[in-house]
Design a protein around this motif. Structure first.
Motif, mmCIF file in Angstrom:
data_model
loop_
_atom_site.group_PDB
_atom_site.id
_atom_site.type_symbol
_atom_site.label_atom_id
_atom_site.label_comp_id
_atom_site.label_asym_id
_atom_site.label_seq_id
_atom_site.Cartn_x
_atom_site.Cartn_y
_atom_site.Cartn_z
ATOM 1 N N LYS A 45 0.802 -1.232 0.000
ATOM 2 C CA LYS A 45 0.000 0.000 0.000
ATOM 3 C C LYS A 45 0.835 1.283 0.000
ATOM 4 O O LYS A 45 0.268 2.376 0.048
ATOM 5 C CB LYS A 45 -0.919 0.007 1.229
ATOM 6 N N GLY A 47 2.388 4.480 -1.036
ATOM 7 C CA GLY A 47 2.078 5.382 -2.142
ATOM 8 C C GLY A 47 3.336 5.869 -2.848
ATOM 9 O O GLY A 47 4.251 6.382 -2.212
ATOM 10 N N HIS A 48 3.378 5.744 -4.174
ATOM 11 C CA HIS A 48 4.576 6.122 -4.926
ATOM 12 C C HIS A 48 4.839 7.623 -4.889
ATOM 13 O O HIS A 48 5.992 8.057 -4.780
ATOM 14 C CB HIS A 48 4.443 5.651 -6.378
ATOM 15 N N THR A 85 2.529 -1.625 -11.501
ATOM 16 C CA THR A 85 2.193 -1.366 -10.101
ATOM 17 C C THR A 85 2.038 0.128 -9.875
ATOM 18 O O THR A 85 2.924 0.908 -10.195
ATOM 19 C CB THR A 85 3.291 -1.908 -9.170
ATOM 20 N N GLU A 86 0.893 0.526 -9.336
ATOM 21 C CA GLU A 86 0.623 1.934 -9.043
ATOM 22 C C GLU A 86 0.931 2.283 -7.596
ATOM 23 O O GLU A 86 1.017 3.452 -7.237
ATOM 24 C CB GLU A 86 -0.848 2.252 -9.345
ATOM 25 N N GLU A 87 1.056 1.254 -6.758
ATOM 26 C CA GLU A 87 1.379 1.467 -5.352
ATOM 27 C C GLU A 87 2.146 0.258 -4.831
ATOM 28 O O GLU A 87 2.208 -0.787 -5.464
ATOM 29 C CB GLU A 87 0.108 1.685 -4.521
ATOM 30 N N GLY A 158 -2.524 6.658 2.598
ATOM 31 C CA GLY A 158 -3.015 5.432 1.974
ATOM 32 C C GLY A 158 -2.811 4.175 2.796
ATOM 33 O O GLY A 158 -2.836 3.069 2.246
#
Length: 327
Positions: A45, A47-48, A85-87, A158
């Motif tokens: 989880k 966050g980028h 992958t977004e996170e 997040g």
């Protein structure tokens, strides 16, 4: 009791530092309540966007920042297919633990330190290793207020606390006495870095202490893994199997050989021996291996149970000579 500094220093230093700090904090500060934190699916989880902001706060070289961005967006392979992958941090990446530690330093550590100084009405300790954190409080009201405000804090990044695994328990010097007066059972225990932490009383001085026992489920899982590998090695020579088991048991003891954990270590060693003997007997229906013969010829090769680490307060005082309990 002698202290084998060489053997103890071969273990994971950062783990030991966190365990020592937790022990010293609970026994020498006014801790009556313990908040055992668990961040739900933390590594999945992260966050980028927030991660890059935290990285840029510490690193000016944009080439390094871009390289870390590529690491974060490397994606995952499932059934031969690539997914973006977004996170989260890439599983198995060597940099993943470092990035996760940096993330929680900004999200939890710095904020909790300010909270301790400006909001807490009593003593408060904070011990964290990666995403595993334990906090101690003098007052229950502080602990409950902190937990609620931390939940709001994590949501901004997040993250969320695991509803079942995050627990507030009565723990500390007066926990057993107070619970007995209320007609309740013994103080609850909590897990941290492979050990179950238990309220207790020292045998000689009769003062409050924290006992640490190897987590039963962790030990059972390790024994199951050893049993499986012994089955795979059934037809190897006794010498090769002995050398492998010696290294496994020695490595296990170097981490778990803490004061008052002898019973768990003896149980671990005995179970390893029994699993080994069982595999030897399965080689033939006419096996001549008896328990006594096995112990005499092979069992004696495994390392004996020996405490390799000093009490945490002794090592903590040696590493931090200027530290004072009232600081």
């Amino acid at each position: 009791m002698g202290f084998d500094r060489g053997a103890a220093n071969r273990g994971p230093r950062w783990f030991r530092g966190a365990l020592d700090a937790l022990y010293v904090g609970i026994t020498q500060k006014k801790v009556n309540w313990v908040l055992d934190l668990d961040v739900k699916s933390f590594f999945d989880k992260v966050g980028h966007d927030w991660m890059i902001r935290f990285v840029e706060h510490r690193i000016e070289d944009q080439r390094i920042v871009r390289l870390i961005q590529k690491w974060l967006k490397a994606g995952v392979m499932e059934d031969g297919r690539w997914f973006e992958t977004e996170e989260g941090t890439p599983q198995g990446s060597v940099i993943s633990p470092i990035l996760a530690n940096l993330y929680l330093h900004h999200v939890l550590d710095l904020w909790a330190d300010v909270w301790r100084k400006k909001v807490a009405a009593g003593d408060m300790i904070i011990v964290r290793y990666a995403d595993d954190a334990v906090l101690g409080f003098q007052h229950r009201e502080d602990a409950e207020r902190f937990r609620e405000q931390l939940r709001e804090r994590l949501q901004k990044f997040g993250l969320e606390l695991h509803p079942q695994k995050t627990r507030l328990i009565e723990f500390g010097r007066f926990a057993a006495e107070r619970r007995e007066k209320r007609g309740e059972g013994k103080p609850e225990t909590f897990h941290f870095l492979g050990f179950t932490h238990i309220c207790g009383t020292s045998r000689k001085q009769k003062h409050f202490t924290v006992y640490r026992k190897t987590i039963g489920k962790r030990m059972a899982a390790k024994l199951k893994d050893i049993g499986q590998k012994l089955r795979e090695r059934r037809h190897e020579s006794d010498g090769d199997t002995a050398r492998w088991l010696i290294s496994v048991v020695r490595g296990y003891f170097q981490y778990h050989a803490v004061p008052e954990n002898e019973m768990r270590m003896k149980a671990f060693r005995n179970d390893v021996l029994r699993k080994w003997l069982r595999q030897l007997r399965r080689r033939s229906q006419r096996s001549r291996w008896t328990w006594e013969r096995f112990l005499e010829r092979l069992g004696a090769l495994l390392p004996l149970v020996e405490i390799l680490h000093p009490w945490p307060n002794e090592r903590f005082a040696a590493k931090h000579p200027r530290w004072e309990p009232c600081a």
